[in-house]
Scaffold this motif. Structure first.
Motif: not given
Length: 541
Positions: A244-248, A251-254, A293-296
């Protein structure tokens, strides 16, 4: 019998006896899509016991297959085999537990051949397996005389089954093996989980372990098995938090990457560097397509900002070039009209007037704007051709006329020499009379070639200026009014000098040094002015 010797196996013609309480049945492993690589760990334990039972073969195979999210299939086989044989000298029991772990990776396309596979390479990270933990079931349970199997738990003893297939020790060994099977599965899952793989298999192993603890059918260390399950759950929780931290972070980098693209696009929206900025927007758009990609919702909001900046620049660029196109068309029309005028004047013989008209046409041509490189060159060639036609004819006419004016040139050169002989002026009146006669003859000669006009006329003008200057100087020295004003000014300066000298004498008598200095400066300046005026007066003498 030594523990390193393999016991003889006696084939039995009687069917295998399935003791009461055995829940598992022999199973044949299912076929898998590709040839798996097998990691096998075998532990063999041999012990001598005295018993009168016939040889019994008991094999329990537990198969676990897990399909990961990447399409690979992981297969774990736990084979528990017990052989009881009569060697003639006594009864031997050989127990073997084998754990096989295999991974089948589906290979698309045709079946591999030795040519496709090439030379085999040694594995960079050889497979490893956790150390096997064995449990002494007699420490954690018992079997009554009637065959009831009991498990000791922190809450008390629990019935886990019945044993009627052999001695009490065989029953304890049987239920102990059931515990060992579960513990091996959990330990193997924990080991693979620590290596960063097999999360799905680990969850399955925990489920099996928890189910076995909830309804035990084994004899073993309950707390040890619970701790092993807890460890897997803790590892799963930690790995989940890490994922989850890696995904976060991703997401922040994206988000940061797309925000940087949007900010740069917005900074270029008002740019007027059409070529460079257009190329940069193209590169930014390609970067947007390949960005993570990030959230829509946020991606759409950022895309609106990016698209708005790009649209602002594109509209300004289109308007700019549309305006240039309009200006270009107007310039073409204006220059076509100028060409028509120039062509109409190209046959004129009014050389002076037409030359001035062509100068006006050239000024209007420069002010008409740019018609574009291709049209500009074509239009200028036509305009220049009309000009060249006129000026070529004019030059030819001037050359013909200049040839007929050579006699006039010789006469005016002679007159210029005659006028220059009047210098220096000694008799102003006689010089003026001679110059007037020369000027009258000059005007009667007529034109000279254009190329020699300035040179010849310049010589005559120099003589005229010299005689005029001499006459003006004579007049200024004989003018009585000017002389009277000069003498009056000289008289006033003499009186001022007398007053300054008297003031100097008084200051010296008083001994006033400051007054002496001021009076001396006044005397010096007054004497200088008087000397200049007296020089002017002397010119009238």
């Amino acid at each position: 019998m030594s523990e390193h010797e393999e016991p003889d196996v006696v084939e039995e013609t009687t069917p295998a006896v399935v003791p009461f309480g055995i829940l598992e049945a022999p199973a044949t492993p299912a076929a898998i899509a590709a040839e798996p690589s097998v990691t096998s760990v075998t532990v063999t334990v041999t012990e001598e016991i005295a018993m009168s039972a016939d040889a019994v073969l008991d094999e329990v195979v537990e198969v676990i297959e897990v399909t990961e999210s990447d399409g690979t299939t992981e297969r774990i086989e736990i084979i528990d085999t017990t052989i009881v044989v009569d060697t003639g000298e006594g009864v031997g029991v050989v127990e073997t537990i084998e754990v096989r772990e295999s991974v089948a990776i589906p290979l698309p396309g045709p079946a591999p051949t030795p040519a496709r596979l090439g030379r085999p390479r040694p594995s960079a990270t050889p497979a490893s397996a956790p150390p096997m933990r064995r449990t002494d079931p007699s420490r954690f349970g018992r079997i009554d005389d009637d065959g009831t199997a009991w498990l000791r738990t922190p809450q008390g003893e629990v019935v886990v089954g019945n044993w009627a297939a052999g001695t009490r020790e065989e029953g304890l060994a049987f239920f102990g093996r059931k515990y060992d099977d579960i513990l091996v599965e959990v330990d193997l899952a924990a080991h693979r989980l620590r290596e960063g793989r097999g999360a799905d298999a680990a969850r399955t192993a925990v489920e099996h372990g928890r189910a076995a603890l909830a309804a035990p059918a084994f004899i073993g260390d309950v707390e040890q098995l619970a701790a092993a399950c807890d460890e897997i759950e803790a590892l799963l929780t930690a790995q989940k938090a890490q994922r989850e931290a890696a995904r976060q972070r991703q997401r922040e980098e994206a988000l940061a990457a797309r925000e940087a693209l949007v900010v740069e696009a917005e900074s270029l929206a008002e740019s007027r560097q059409w070529k460079a900025t257009g190329d940069r927007f193209t590169a930014l758009l390609e970067a947007w397509k390949t960005a993570p990609r990030i959230d829509r919702g946020r991606e759409q909001a950022m895309w609106k900002r990016f698209s708005a900046a790009r649209g602002t620049f594109d509209r300004a660029r289109r308007q700019h070039f549309a305006g240039l196109e309009g200006q270009r068309k107007e310039a073409i029309s204006a220059k076509q009209r100028l060409i028509a005028e120039a062509q109409a004047l190209s046959t004129s013989t009014a050389w002076g007037e037409t030359s001035r008209a062509y100068r006006d046409l050239m000024a209007r041509w420069k002010a008409s704007g740019n018609a574009g490189r291709q049209d500009e060159d074509r239009l200028w060639s036509a305009f220049r051709a009309a000009q060249e036609s006129f000026f070529t004819a004019r030059d030819a006419a001037n050359a013909e006329r200049d040839a007929s004016l050579q006699d006039n040139l010789a006469k005016k050169l002679a007159l210029a020499s005659e006028a220059e002989a009047l210098l220096p002026v000694t008799d102003i009146a006689a010089a003026k009379r001679s110059l007037r006669a020369i000027q009258e003859r000059w005007e009667g000669i007529g034109h000279v070639p254009r190329a020699d006009r300035d040179r010849v006329e310049g010589r005559l003008r120099s003589v005229e200026e010299a005689i005029r200057s001499a006459d003006q100087k004579r007049w200024s020295t004989t003018n009585p009014e000017v002389r009277a004003r000069a003498e009056d000014t000289a008289t006033k300066f003499r009186a001022a000098l007398d007053r300054a000298e008297a003031a100097l004498a008084e200051a010296r008598a008083r001994g006033d040094q400051r007054a002496i200095d001021d009076a001396e400066r006044s005397v010096e300046s007054t004497r200088a002015l008087l000397a200049a005026v007296e020089g002017t007066v002397s010119e009238f003498s």
